[in-house]
Design a protein around this motif. Structure first.
Motif, short mmCIF file in Angstrom:
data_model
loop_
_atom_site.label_atom_id
_atom_site.label_comp_id
_atom_site.label_asym_id
_atom_site.label_seq_id
_atom_site.Cartn_x
_atom_site.Cartn_y
_atom_site.Cartn_z
N ARG A 112 -11.63 -8.90 -103.62
CA ARG A 112 -11.79 -7.81 -102.65
C ARG A 112 -13.14 -7.94 -101.95
NH1 ARG A 112 -11.02 -2.84 -106.29
NH2 ARG A 112 -12.38 -2.00 -104.69
N TRP A 113 -13.18 -7.52 -100.69
CA TRP A 113 -14.43 -7.56 -99.94
C TRP A 113 -15.37 -6.48 -100.46
CZ3 TRP A 113 -15.93 -11.37 -96.93
CH2 TRP A 113 -14.96 -12.21 -96.39
N ARG A 114 -16.63 -6.86 -100.64
CA ARG A 114 -17.69 -5.95 -101.08
C ARG A 114 -18.76 -5.93 -100.00
NH1 ARG A 114 -15.51 -3.36 -105.40
NH2 ARG A 114 -14.55 -4.86 -106.77
N SER A 115 -19.30 -4.75 -99.72
CA SER A 115 -20.31 -4.62 -98.68
C SER A 115 -21.66 -4.21 -99.27
CB SER A 115 -19.90 -3.55 -97.67
OG SER A 115 -18.74 -3.92 -97.00
N VAL A 116 -22.70 -4.78 -98.71
CA VAL A 116 -24.07 -4.41 -99.05
C VAL A 116 -24.88 -4.41 -97.76
CG1 VAL A 116 -24.00 -5.34 -101.40
CG2 VAL A 116 -24.81 -6.78 -99.54
N VAL A 117 -26.07 -3.89 -97.85
CA VAL A 117 -26.97 -3.96 -96.71
C VAL A 117 -28.11 -4.90 -97.11
CG1 VAL A 117 -28.34 -1.93 -97.35
CG2 VAL A 117 -28.23 -2.65 -94.97
N VAL A 118 -28.48 -5.79 -96.21
CA VAL A 118 -29.55 -6.75 -96.45
C VAL A 118 -30.50 -6.75 -95.25
CG1 VAL A 118 -28.17 -8.26 -97.93
CG2 VAL A 118 -28.22 -8.67 -95.47
N ASN A 119 -31.69 -7.25 -95.48
CA ASN A 119 -32.64 -7.48 -94.39
C ASN A 119 -32.53 -8.95 -94.02
OD1 ASN A 119 -33.79 -4.85 -94.35
ND2 ASN A 119 -34.89 -5.37 -96.21
N VAL A 120 -32.34 -9.22 -92.76
CA VAL A 120 -32.22 -10.60 -92.30
C VAL A 120 -33.57 -11.05 -91.76
CG1 VAL A 120 -31.06 -12.17 -90.72
CG2 VAL A 120 -29.77 -10.33 -91.83
N LEU A 121 -34.09 -12.09 -92.37
CA LEU A 121 -35.37 -12.67 -91.99
C LEU A 121 -35.10 -13.87 -91.09
CD1 LEU A 121 -38.49 -12.95 -92.48
CD2 LEU A 121 -37.89 -14.47 -94.39
N THR A 122 -35.67 -13.86 -89.89
CA THR A 122 -35.50 -14.98 -88.97
C THR A 122 -36.80 -15.76 -88.90
OG1 THR A 122 -33.89 -13.73 -87.67
CG2 THR A 122 -34.87 -15.64 -86.61
#
Length: 146
Positions: free
Chosen positions: A44-54
């Motif tokens: 099953r798909w699981r969602s989280v929030v992340v910070n994307v570093l470029t």
């Protein structure tokens, strides 16, 4: 690879759920993005929030809490989805070797330490290079490779 995992408490989970809902609607807070990954056992798909570093045009996600569930799922799947619900992108991930992590971890801490203090293996933005190298193995870092 270290097995360190600073599990979030109830308040942190509630806050992260609220920020995740906003990110799924396309409202990022301080660089946050929704990330979805298939569960390694359930599928099953699981969602989280992340910070994307470029850095130099490349996107990275860092797991300062360590070997989290989303990290384990991402390793197993080799792919994640990023972005809001209507613009999700399916991307491959590539785990960064420990020797290449210190600069990325330092940049991450410079930008988001206020969010992750106490959950980055004891690191701070002023940690020495040797401290960062010593803890790097316990902080998974992935490149999002479109």
């Amino acid at each position: 690879m270290s097995e360190r995992y600073d599990e979030p408490d109830r308040a942190a989970r509630a806050f992260n759920a609220a920020v995740r809902r906003l990110a799924e609607l396309g409202i990022g807070i301080a660089g946050s993005r929704a990330l979805r990954v298939r569960g390694r056992a359930s599928g099953r798909w699981r969602s989280v929030v992340v910070n994307v570093l470029t850095v130099n045009g490349r996107d990275y996600v860092v797991a300062p809490r360590g070997n989290t569930q989303w990290v384990r799922n991402a390793r197993a799947a080799g792919r994640v989805q990023t972005g809001p619900r209507w613009r999700r992108r399916d991307v491959r991930i590539r785990e960064i070797p420990d020797a290449d992590k210190p600069e990325l971890i330092r940049r991450y801490l410079d930008r988001w330490y206020w969010q992750v203090k106490g959950h980055a293996g004891g690191l701070t933005p002023s940690s020495t290079e040797s401290e960062v190298k010593r803890i790097a193995a316990s902080i998974p870092v992935f490149e999002l490779a479109g």
